[in-house]
Scaffold this motif. Structure first.
Motif, PDB file in Angstrom:
ATOM      1  N   ALA A  54       0.826  -1.209   0.000  1.00 16.80           N
ATOM      2  CA  ALA A  54       0.000   0.000   0.000  1.00 16.80           C
ATOM      3  C   ALA A  54       0.861   1.260   0.000  1.00 16.80           C
ATOM      4  N   ILE A  55       1.988   1.219   0.704  1.00 16.11           N
ATOM      5  CA  ILE A  55       2.871   2.389   0.742  1.00 16.11           C
ATOM      6  C   ILE A  55       3.547   2.596  -0.605  1.00 16.11           C
ATOM      7  N   PHE A  56       3.937   1.503  -1.267  1.00 19.68           N
ATOM      8  CA  PHE A  56       4.477   1.629  -2.631  1.00 19.68           C
ATOM      9  C   PHE A  56       3.423   2.232  -3.560  1.00 19.68           C
ATOM     10  N   TRP A  57       2.182   1.806  -3.393  1.00 20.25           N
ATOM     11  CA  TRP A  57       1.093   2.349  -4.197  1.00 20.25           C
ATOM     12  C   TRP A  57       0.930   3.840  -3.895  1.00 20.25           C
ATOM     13  N   ARG A  58       1.019   4.207  -2.630  1.00 30.22           N
ATOM     14  CA  ARG A  58       0.930   5.620  -2.256  1.00 30.22           C
ATOM     15  C   ARG A  58       2.057   6.413  -2.920  1.00 30.22           C
ATOM     16  N   ASP A  59       3.253   5.822  -2.961  1.00 30.97           N
ATOM     17  CA  ASP A  59       4.390   6.505  -3.585  1.00 30.97           C
ATOM     18  C   ASP A  59       4.128   6.768  -5.064  1.00 30.97           C
ATOM     19  N   THR A  60       3.550   5.804  -5.775  1.00 31.62           N
ATOM     20  CA  THR A  60       3.257   6.021  -7.193  1.00 31.62           C
ATOM     21  C   THR A  60       2.172   7.079  -7.367  1.00 31.62           C
ATOM     22  N   LEU A  61       1.231   7.149  -6.431  1.00 32.38           N
ATOM     23  CA  LEU A  61       0.193   8.177  -6.501  1.00 32.38           C
ATOM     24  C   LEU A  61       0.784   9.562  -6.260  1.00 32.38           C
ATOM     25  N   VAL A  62       1.748   9.666  -5.356  1.00 31.14           N
ATOM     26  CA  VAL A  62       2.422  10.947  -5.127  1.00 31.14           C
ATOM     27  C   VAL A  62       3.178  11.359  -6.392  1.00 31.14           C
ATOM     28  N   GLU A  63       3.837  10.395  -7.052  1.00 30.09           N
ATOM     29  CA  GLU A  63       4.528  10.710  -8.305  1.00 30.09           C
ATOM     30  C   GLU A  63       3.537  11.242  -9.337  1.00 30.09           C
ATOM     31  N   ALA A  64       2.347  10.659  -9.380  1.00 29.19           N
ATOM     32  CA  ALA A  64       1.326  11.141 -10.312  1.00 29.19           C
ATOM     33  C   ALA A  64       0.893  12.558  -9.962  1.00 29.19           C
ATOM     34  N   ALA A  65       0.782  12.852  -8.660  1.00 27.54           N
ATOM     35  CA  ALA A  65       0.419  14.205  -8.229  1.00 27.54           C
ATOM     36  C   ALA A  65       1.491  15.208  -8.633  1.00 27.54           C
ATOM     37  N   ILE A  66       2.753  14.819  -8.511  1.00 29.81           N
ATOM     38  CA  ILE A  66       3.857  15.692  -8.918  1.00 29.81           C
ATOM     39  C   ILE A  66       3.793  15.936 -10.422  1.00 29.81           C
ATOM     40  N   PHE A  67       3.501  14.882 -11.169  1.00 25.87           N
ATOM     41  CA  PHE A  67       3.401  15.029 -12.627  1.00 25.87           C
ATOM     42  C   PHE A  67       2.304  16.026 -12.995  1.00 25.87           C
ATOM     43  N   ARG A  68       1.172  15.962 -12.283  1.00 24.15           N
ATOM     44  CA  ARG A  68       0.089  16.909 -12.571  1.00 24.15           C
ATOM     45  C   ARG A  68       0.527  18.344 -12.307  1.00 24.15           C
ATOM     46  N   GLU A  69       1.303  18.557 -11.244  1.00 21.92           N
ATOM     47  CA  GLU A  69       1.794  19.906 -10.960  1.00 21.92           C
ATOM     48  C   GLU A  69       2.739  20.386 -12.056  1.00 21.92           C
ATOM     49  N   TRP A  70       3.562  19.465 -12.573  1.00 16.85           N
ATOM     50  CA  TRP A  70       4.448  19.843 -13.678  1.00 16.85           C
ATOM     51  C   TRP A  70       3.626  20.230 -14.913  1.00 16.85           C
ATOM     52  N   MET A  71       2.532  19.525 -15.165  1.00 11.98           N
ATOM     53  CA  MET A  71       1.684  19.857 -16.313  1.00 11.98           C
ATOM     54  C   MET A  71       1.090  21.253 -16.148  1.00 11.98           C
ATOM     55  N   VAL A  72       0.647  21.572 -14.943  1.00 13.74           N
ATOM     56  CA  VAL A  72       0.132  22.918 -14.683  1.00 13.74           C
ATOM     57  C   VAL A  72       1.233  23.946 -14.918  1.00 13.74           C
ATOM     58  N   GLY A  73       2.446  23.619 -14.452  1.00 17.06           N
ATOM     59  CA  GLY A  73       3.561  24.542 -14.619  1.00 17.06           C
ATOM     60  C   GLY A  73       3.859  24.833 -16.073  1.00 17.06           C
ATOM     61  N   MET A  74       3.863  23.797 -16.901  1.00 19.91           N
ATOM     62  CA  MET A  74       4.174  23.992 -18.326  1.00 19.91           C
ATOM     63  C   MET A  74       3.029  24.651 -19.080  1.00 19.91           C
ATOM     64  N   GLY A  75       1.794  24.393 -18.621  1.00 14.96           N
ATOM     65  CA  GLY A  75       0.660  24.877 -19.385  1.00 14.96           C
ATOM     66  C   GLY A  75       0.089  26.203 -18.948  1.00 14.96           C
TER      67      GLY A  75
END
Length: 263
Positions: free
Chosen positions: A146-167
């Motif tokens: 579950a913690i590994f899954w949480r880590d991948t979800l955090v990575e996805a959240a970071i990716f979304r912030e990068w998309m906002v930054g670029m767009g």
């Protein structure tokens, strides 16, 4: 492994030092996971028992390539890595920066073919962990899964912030936002403090991460320095006014989901 001081050179010739002393290659992974969730003593021992193959990589060396079918995960122990993809014209898009404690290719446990590449941005020490060992660990310890899954979800959240930054953010805001994000990620694993951290990536790396030109990145960094927000000297970044910087780029750290920082 004996502890060693990571020394930061400041303006005026002064130095600041932080001690980084992992006793085991997997200590960095445990430190990273404990920044986003609680681990019991038994779970820490189980993670520390994973088999690893430690390798030293040169800057620019690929760890895994697009279309590869890896049989192991890569844990960053020292140095920085990035996810990236090349298009036909040879242009590179960086999707994420990865610092010690990160497992950038954890998704390869379930997605058999890589849809991007992973490379060392600096001289980097990595630990390879066989997939079958990670899968056996998560089968024995569902909370670790579950913690590994949480880590991948955090990575996805970071990716979304990068998309906002670029767009939607200006170039100055996007770079400032990334500076804030990296500081908190490094601080969470004990590799930054007092608004000071090593930033070994080049202006070209930042440009490839945010869809900018090198000239534009250089101009933004000079602008942030002129405003008295940050300086970069000898590869060390210092944030002079955290409140002003975070306000300028509207940085809200909630998406990092940090629960604790390394002692």
């Amino acid at each position: 492994m004996a502890g060693r001081d990571v020394r930061f050179h400041l303006q005026g010739g002064a130095e600041a030092a932080m001690t980084w002393a992992p006793d085991h290659p997997l200590d960095m992974l445990i430190r990273k996971l404990e920044s986003i969730a609680h681990l019991s003593a038994e779970e820490r021992r189980a993670i520390a028992g994973l088999p690893t193959l430690v390798r030293l990589l040169k800057a620019g060396q690929d760890i895994v390539r697009d279309d590869d079918r890896p049989s192991q995960c890569c844990l960053v122990l020292e140095g920085w890595a990035c996810r990236y993809k090349l298009i036909s014209q040879g242009k590179r898009q960086i999707f994420s920066f990865h610092v010690p404690g990160d497992i950038p290719d954890l998704q390869s446990l379930n997605l058999k073919a890589m849809d991007h590449s992973l490379c060392a941005l600096t001289s980097t020490k990595v630990a390879f962990i066989p997939h079958h060992s990670v899968l056996a660990l998560t089968a024995r310890h569902p909370r670790i899964a579950a913690i590994f899954w949480r880590d991948t979800l955090v990575e996805a959240a970071i990716f979304r912030e990068w998309m906002v930054g670029m767009g939607r953010r200006t170039a100055s805001q996007a770079i400032a936002h990334q500076i804030c994000e990296l500081y908190l990620k490094l601080k969470a694993v004990g590799l930054a403090e007092n608004h000071l951290y090593r930033l070994p990536v080049t202006q070209s790396d930042i440009a490839d991460a945010l869809g900018l030109t090198n000239v534009h990145v250089n101009r933004v960094l000079r602008e942030l320095r002129t405003k008295g927000l940050v300086t970069i000297v000898g590869g060390t970044l210092r944030i002079h006014d955290w409140r002003e910087l975070t306000g300028f780029c509207e940085f809200d750290p909630t998406y990092l989901h940090l629960e604790r920082q390394a002692a």
